[in-house]
Enzyme design. Structure first.
Site, PDB file in Angstrom:
ATOM      1  N   SER A  43      -2.556   6.982  -0.924  1.00  0.00           N
ATOM      2  CA  SER A  43      -3.393   6.680   0.247  1.00  0.00           C
ATOM      3  C   SER A  43      -2.571   6.707   1.533  1.00  0.00           C
ATOM      4  CB  SER A  43      -3.983   5.289   0.090  1.00  0.00           C
ATOM      5  OG  SER A  43      -4.551   5.151  -1.181  1.00  0.00           O
ATOM      6  N   TYR A  61     -14.922  -4.089   2.606  1.00  0.00           N
ATOM      7  CA  TYR A  61     -14.037  -2.959   2.930  1.00  0.00           C
ATOM      8  C   TYR A  61     -14.367  -1.734   2.058  1.00  0.00           C
ATOM      9  CZ  TYR A  61     -10.216   0.204   3.180  1.00  0.00           C
ATOM     10  OH  TYR A  61      -9.508   1.364   3.325  1.00  0.00           O
ATOM     11  N   CYS A  71      -1.136   9.113   3.134  1.00  0.00           N
ATOM     12  CA  CYS A  71       0.049   9.973   3.162  1.00  0.00           C
ATOM     13  C   CYS A  71      -0.325  11.371   3.653  1.00  0.00           C
ATOM     14  CB  CYS A  71       0.682  10.079   1.778  1.00  0.00           C
ATOM     15  SG  CYS A  71       1.551   8.594   1.285  1.00  0.00           S
ATOM     16  N   ARG A  79     -10.612   3.059  10.174  1.00  0.00           N
ATOM     17  CA  ARG A  79     -11.175   4.236   9.491  1.00  0.00           C
ATOM     18  C   ARG A  79     -12.332   4.855  10.252  1.00  0.00           C
ATOM     19  NH1 ARG A  79      -9.134   5.511   4.058  1.00  0.00           N
ATOM     20  NH2 ARG A  79      -7.591   3.932   3.696  1.00  0.00           N
ATOM     21  N   GLY A  99       0.390  21.036  10.939  1.00  0.00           N
ATOM     22  CA  GLY A  99       0.103  22.467  10.822  1.00  0.00           C
ATOM     23  C   GLY A  99       1.267  23.251  10.233  1.00  0.00           C
ATOM     24  N   ARG A 135      -7.872  -2.147   0.738  1.00  0.00           N
ATOM     25  CA  ARG A 135      -8.118  -2.379  -0.678  1.00  0.00           C
ATOM     26  C   ARG A 135      -7.214  -3.517  -1.171  1.00  0.00           C
ATOM     27  NH1 ARG A 135      -6.013   0.940  -3.395  1.00  0.00           N
ATOM     28  NH2 ARG A 135      -5.325   2.495  -1.910  1.00  0.00           N
ATOM     29  N   HIS A 153      -7.021  11.740  -7.727  1.00  0.00           N
ATOM     30  CA  HIS A 153      -6.910  11.328  -6.321  1.00  0.00           C
ATOM     31  C   HIS A 153      -6.302  12.499  -5.529  1.00  0.00           C
ATOM     32  CE1 HIS A 153      -5.310   8.030  -3.348  1.00  0.00           C
ATOM     33  NE2 HIS A 153      -6.481   8.499  -2.977  1.00  0.00           N
ATOM     34  N   ASP A 196     -10.027  13.735  -0.701  1.00  0.00           N
ATOM     35  CA  ASP A 196      -9.542  12.525  -1.368  1.00  0.00           C
ATOM     36  C   ASP A 196      -9.659  12.563  -2.893  1.00  0.00           C
ATOM     37  OD1 ASP A 196      -8.440   9.884  -1.104  1.00  0.00           O
ATOM     38  OD2 ASP A 196     -10.402   9.043  -1.574  1.00  0.00           O
ATOM     39  N   LYS A 254     -13.733   4.829  -4.936  1.00  0.00           N
ATOM     40  CA  LYS A 254     -12.615   4.584  -5.858  1.00  0.00           C
ATOM     41  C   LYS A 254     -13.101   4.042  -7.207  1.00  0.00           C
ATOM     42  CE  LYS A 254      -9.753   5.666  -2.634  1.00  0.00           C
ATOM     43  NZ  LYS A 254      -9.047   6.959  -2.682  1.00  0.00           N
ATOM     44  N   ASN A 292      -5.030   0.392   9.305  1.00  0.00           N
ATOM     45  CA  ASN A 292      -5.908   1.008   8.299  1.00  0.00           C
ATOM     46  C   ASN A 292      -7.340   1.154   8.837  1.00  0.00           C
ATOM     47  OD1 ASN A 292      -6.455   2.139   5.718  1.00  0.00           O
ATOM     48  ND2 ASN A 292      -7.321   0.183   5.021  1.00  0.00           N
ATOM     49  N   LYS A 331      -3.466  13.246   3.183  1.00  0.00           N
ATOM     50  CA  LYS A 331      -4.357  14.167   2.456  1.00  0.00           C
ATOM     51  C   LYS A 331      -5.405  14.754   3.399  1.00  0.00           C
ATOM     52  CE  LYS A 331      -5.807  11.824  -1.202  1.00  0.00           C
ATOM     53  NZ  LYS A 331      -5.044  10.574  -1.033  1.00  0.00           N
ATOM     54  N   THR A 332      -5.995  13.898   4.260  1.00  0.00           N
ATOM     55  CA  THR A 332      -7.047  14.410   5.153  1.00  0.00           C
ATOM     56  C   THR A 332      -6.461  15.466   6.092  1.00  0.00           C
ATOM     57  OG1 THR A 332      -8.152  12.289   4.981  1.00  0.00           O
ATOM     58  CG2 THR A 332      -8.847  13.700   6.792  1.00  0.00           C
ATOM     59  N   ASN A 333      -5.246  15.234   6.587  1.00  0.00           N
ATOM     60  CA  ASN A 333      -4.645  16.205   7.509  1.00  0.00           C
ATOM     61  C   ASN A 333      -4.323  17.521   6.790  1.00  0.00           C
ATOM     62  OD1 ASN A 333      -4.815  14.439   9.645  1.00  0.00           O
ATOM     63  ND2 ASN A 333      -2.750  13.617   9.337  1.00  0.00           N
TER      64      ASN A 333
END
Ligand code: OXD
Ligand code: MN
Length: 596
Positions: A248, A197, A250, A366, A491, A69, A226, A275, A206, A364, A252-254
Site C-alpha cells: 500500500s 475507513y 508504494c 484519499r 513517468g 487500515r 494486490h 490495486d 480488501k 493517508n 501502484k496508482t501512479n
C-alpha cells in the site's frame, strides 16, 4: 423478490440484531445517490467543495482515530488456527461471534440500514462475483457506488443463488477499543465494526476481493492479488499486459497511470486496474486478469499534474475526498499538489492550518473516483475474459538492497522472489511508518489463509499455465548514502518497463547475478535522463553485504512458516545463499582460487 430468499432472510436476521430505524435496499441509481449526498451535506458527514472547479466533489472528514487500515484489529476466523497461519491474527469463529456479535446488538438504532448488492468484476465476466454489504454508513454506500458495480446490476447477476459473500458493517461507536474486522472465509462472511475507513469499511475491497477471494481462489484454482494491471503499448501499437504487486502507498496508482516522458512518445500505458487483480487461467492457457473494482481509492498526498496527470484529470469531478485539506476557495488540497501551499488552508481535521508543523492533509488522505473517468483507462478494462498477462512485477520500498529491476530465472524462482519481498511501511496502515517488514507479494495484510499454503498455490498455478508470465522485481526507492532517491520514478519508470517488455520478447541484454537477471547498464534506455555519473551502476549494483543480511532475514521469516513451507521455496533460498556466497568469495577473496 422471492428469488432472493437467502438474502432476505439474512437481512431480516441482521435487522433483528442491529435494530435499525429503517432498511433501504440500494439500487445504485443517480436519484438514490443524490438523496444520500443531500442527507450527508445536511448532517455534516460531507462538505461540498467548489462546484465550479470540482463539480460533484465532496469532502469527508473521518474521526481522527479512524484514518487507516487497522491490521492489529483484523482477524481471520477459520475453524482451525493453523489454516490462518502465523502471519494473520486469528480468532475462533465461536469466540468471534460471541465477543463481536455483542457489539452489533442495537448498533444501528436511530440509523438507516443500507443493503448494498454489488458485483466485483465486469458485468458478464465468468470471473466476477457477487457480494452484499449491509452497512449503517451512507458514506460507505456512496463510496461503494464508485468502487463496485452496485445495485440493480448485481441483483440481476444474483439470480436465485444463495452463494454470495456476506459483509456486515456498522460504524458502532467508532471506538478503536470496539473495532474489529473479522473474516470467516469458510462461510464467505465478513463482520466489520467500529471503523468508517475505506479499507476497513468498503467491504468489497480488501475484505472481499483479497482476504475472502484469496481463500476462494485457492479452492477454485485462481489468484486474488494486490496488484495493478496495465497494458504497455509500444511504438508499433502492440499492447503487452503486466500485473504489479507493491504494498500500500508504494505507487501502484501512479504506475497504473504512467505517462512516459517526451523521449518515449511512442509508448503508452493503459490502465486496467490500480490495486487488485483476479487472475484465472483462460481457455487459451494464458493467465488472464480482471480488475474486480470499478473505481480507485487512491492516496492523495504526492499526487500532482507532474506525478500523475491522469488521476489529476480524473478527480476534478464526481469524486469523494477523505481527510484532505481545503483552500479558502473550497478546493481540495494535499501535500505535493503544488510546490507551495496556498494561504488560508483548513487542515484535514477542519482547523486553520499553520505551515511547518503537521501536514495539512492526512498522509493517508484519499480520493474515491470511478475508473471510467480516468483518461488512460484501457479499452479492454471491462473485457469479460480479462487481459492476458505477460509479466508479473513485484516491488517495494527498499533503500539499499534491491536493484532498479531484475528478472527471476523461472516461475519457481519468481515465486520465491515474491515470497522474499519486504518493504518499508507507509501511512496506509496504522502503526510506525518506514519500518522494513516482510511483505510477500504485498499480501501480508490481505492473504486470508496460511502464507505457506499461498506460496504452494502460486507454485501449483505456474505448473498449470501453458505459457506462464515472466516474473520481475522492481525498486524505485533506492537511495544514496545521504538518503536521496537515486531514481526519478513516476513517468521515467517506463524505462524499466521497456526492458521488461524486451525481456518478455526474448530480447534485452542482461547479466546473470545471484539474485536473477539484471540489465546491463547499456540495456536500459536512459536517453535524455542525464543521471549523475555512477548512478546507473549504483542502481543496478548487488550489494553483497546487504544481500547477506537480506537472505538471513528471509530465512527467519520462512522459519516461521515451517513445516508448511513448500520445499521449492526452501530450495530456492538455499540456492540464493549458495550463489551469494560464491559472489562474495569472488569479490572479497584474498585467498587463491583453490579456497573456493
Ligand atoms: C489500499 C491499501 O487502500 O492498500 O489500497 O491500503
Ligand atoms: Mn491496496
Amino acid at each position: 423478490m422471492p428469488q432472493h430468499r437467502a438474502l432476505e432472510q439474512w437481512v431480516d436476521q441482521v435487522a433483528r440484531v442491529t435494530r435499525p430505524d429503517r432498511i433501504h435496499w440500494c439500487d445504485g441509481s443517480e436519484e438514490e445517490h443524490q438523496v444520500l449526498i443531500e442527507g450527508m451535506l445536511r448532517d455534516g458527514t460531507l462538505i461540498g467543495l467548489n462546484h465550479q472547479r470540482y463539480p460533484g466533489c465532496y469532502l469527508h472528514r473521518s474521526h481522527p482515530s479512524d484514518v487507516a487500515r487497522t491490521e492489529h484489529l483484523t482477524f481471520i476466523c477459520t475453524s482451525r488456527q493453523e489454516d490462518a497461519g502465523p502471519t494473520n491474527n486469528w480468532m475462533a469463529p465461536a469466540e468471534a461471534r460471541g465477543q463481536v456479535g455483542k457489539l452489533f446488538e442495537g448498533s444501528m438504532r436511530g440509523r438507516t440500514m443500507f443493503v448494498i448488492p454489488y458485483l466485483m468484476g465486469p458485468a458478464g465476466s465468468p470471473y466476477s462475483k457477487v457480494g452484499v454489504e449491509i452497512t449503517d454508513s451512507p458514506y460507505v454506500v456512496v463510496n461503494m457506488r464508485l468502487m463496485t458495480r452496485m445495485g440493480k446490476i448485481a441483483l440481476e447477476r444474483f439470480g436465485g443463488s444463495d452463494s454470495f459473500v456476506r459483509g456486515l458493517h456498522s460504524l458502532g461507536d467508532l471506538s478503536p477499543d470496539r473495532r474489529f474486522i473479522l473474516h470467516f472465509p469458510e462461510e464467505r462472511l465478513i463482520w466489520s465494526i467500529g471503523s468508517g475507513y475505506g479499507g476497513n469499511a468498503l467491504l468489497g475491497k480488501k475484505c472481499h476481493s483479497l482476504r475472502i477471494a484469496s481463500w476462494i481462489g485457492r479452492e477454485e484454482g485462481w489468484l486474488a492479488e494486490h496488484t495493478l494491471i496495465i497494458g504497455v503499448e509500444d511504438p508499433a501499437g502492440q499492447v503487452t499486459y503486466m500485473a504489479a504487486a507493491f504494498p500500500s502507498a508504494c505507487g501502484k496508482t501512479n504506475l497504473a497511470m504512467l505517462v512516459p516522458p517526451a523521449e518515449f512518445s511512442g509508448y503508452k500505458v493503459w490502465t486496467v486496474g490500480d490495486d487488485i487483480a483476479w487472475m484465472h487461467i483462460g481457455s487459451d492457457g494464458r493467465l488472464r486478469a480482471i480488475n474486480p473494482e470499478a473505481g480507485f481509492f487512491g492516496v492523495a498526498p504526492g499526487t500532482s499534474v507532474k506525478t500523475n496527470p491522469n488521476i489529476t484529470a480524473a478527480v476534478d469531478r464526481n469524486t469523494i475526498f477523505t481527510n484532505v485539506a481545503v483552500t479558502p476557495d473550497g478546493e481540495p488540497w494535499w501535500e505535493g499538489k503544488d510546490p507551495t501551499p496556498p494561504d488560508g488552508l483548513v487542515d484535514w481535521r477542519g482547523n486553520p492550518w499553520t505551515p511547518g508543523k503537521e501536514p495539512a492533509a492526512h498522509p493517508n488522505s484519499r480520493f474515491t473516483v470511478a475508473a471510467s473517468q480516468c483518461p488512460s483507462i484501457s479499452p479492454s478494462w471491462e473485457d469479460p475474459e480479462g487481459v492476458p498477462i505477460s509479466a508479473i512485477l513485484f516491488g517495494g520500498r527498499r533503500a539499499r538492497v534491491a536493484p532498479l529491476v531484475y528478472q527471476a530465472y523461472s516461475w519457481q524462482h519468481g515465486v520465491f522472489v515474491g515470497a522474499g519481498m519486504a518493504s518499508e511501511t507507509t501511512a496506509a496502515q496504522s502503526g510506525a511508518v518506514g519500518v522494513t517488514r516482510r511483505d510477500p507479494m504485498a499480501m501480508i495484510p490481505f492473504c486470508g489463509y496460511h502464507m505457506a499454503d499461498y506460496f504452494a498455490h502460486w507454485l501449483n498455478m505456474g505448473a498449470r499455465i501453458a505459457c506462464p508470465p515472466a516474473i520481475f522485481h522492481v525498486n524505485w526507492f533506492r537511495t544514496d548514502s545521504h538518503g536521496r532517491f537515486l531514481w526519478p520514478g513516476f513517468g521515467e519508470n517506463i524505462r524499466a518497463l521497456k526492458w521488461i517488455l524486451e525481456r518478455v520478447r526474448g530480447q534485452g541484454e542482461a547479466v546473470e547475478t545471484p539474485i536473477g537477471f539484471v540489465p546491463t547498464p547499456d540495456a536500459l534506455d536512459l536517453d535524455g535522463l542525464r543521471l549523475p555519473d555512477g548512478t546507473t551502476d549504483e542502481l543496478l549494483r548487488i550489494d553483497t553485504d546487504a544481500w547477506d543480511a537480506e537472505q538471513a532475514e528471509q530465512g527467519l521469516f520462512f522459519d516461521r512458516l515451517t513445516p508448511r513451507l513448500p520445499d521449492e521455496i526452501r530450495q530456492e533460498h538455499a540456492m540464493l545463499r549458495a550463489r551469494l556466497s560464491r559472489l562474495s568469495v569472488s569479490v572479497n577473496a584474498v585467498e587463491p582460487p583453490r579456497a573456493l
